[in-house]
Write a protein that holds these residues in place. Sequence first.
Motif, PDB file in Angstrom:
ATOM      1  N   TRP A 205      -5.760   4.188  -8.170  1.00 30.58           N
ATOM      2  CA  TRP A 205      -5.566   2.885  -7.517  1.00 30.58           C
ATOM      3  C   TRP A 205      -6.697   1.956  -7.946  1.00 30.58           C
TER       4      TRP A 205
ATOM      5  N   SER B 145      -2.730  -4.348  -5.586  1.00 32.28           N
ATOM      6  CA  SER B 145      -3.378  -3.278  -6.360  1.00 32.28           C
ATOM      7  C   SER B 145      -2.786  -3.221  -7.760  1.00 32.28           C
TER       8      SER B 145
ATOM      9  N   GLN C 279      -8.117  -1.547  -6.706  1.00 31.79           N
ATOM     10  CA  GLN C 279      -7.989  -2.553  -5.637  1.00 31.79           C
ATOM     11  C   GLN C 279      -8.146  -3.955  -6.221  1.00 31.79           C
TER      12      GLN C 279
ATOM     13  N   SER D 100       0.839  -1.204   0.000  1.00 29.16           N
ATOM     14  CA  SER D 100       0.000   0.000   0.000  1.00 29.16           C
ATOM     15  C   SER D 100       0.871   1.251   0.000  1.00 29.16           C
TER      16      SER D 100
END
Length: 171
Positions: free
Chosen positions: A111, A143, A113, A92
């Motif tokens: 981003w 990601s 996910q 992250s």
Amino acid sequence: MIDILRKRRSIRIYKEKEIDPDTIDKLKEAALRSPSSRGINPWRFFFVADKAKLARLSEAKEHGSAFLKDAGLGVVVCADERQSDVWIEDCSIASIIMQLAGQEVGLGSCWVQIRNRLHKDGQTSEDYVRNILDLPGNVRVESIISFGYPDEKKPPVPKEQLEFDKIVCVD
Ligand SMILES: Cc1cc2nc3c(=O)[nH]c(=O)nc-3n(C[C@H](O)[C@H](O)[C@H](O)COP(=O)(O)O)c2cc1C
């Protein structure tokens, strides 16, 4: 840095312009300069510029990934889960650091996910992506960060809209 943070917004519409190699090198450097727990650096970054692969990756989920097909670059952020019990945090941090570095060099990003998301027919988004990149089971996918030259304008969020009530000063 505060200026970069003020201007950063998720950008999902990109110009059809190739990202130049120097700029891509800066993203690679930014990724590898990310801090990680105990300095283990469990991450693996897959820089995907191939249009056909981006189109396949854009179908990783039913919602929230379609714009990847028009990105100049997608960085699939993965880690070897055997190397660190906090690979999610490490991935992250690297994801957001790349986004901020991208902002500095004129790229828009968003981003996507992958971990804990579903592709379709019960298949996880992780397995879908793992299959496209031919990744072994120990390599987990957190990601995909899409990058491209912005073709949409989003104003910075005004400071007055920030949720300062979520900050508690403890004396
Ligand atoms: C952990 C995380 C997961 C996200 N997943 C997605 C996603 O799958 N698809 C998407 O379009 N945006 C995704 N976003 C972007 C958020 O929707 C976006 O950051 C949020 O709405 C705030 O907007 P801003 O980035 O323009 O400030 C994600 C952001 C984060 C931090």
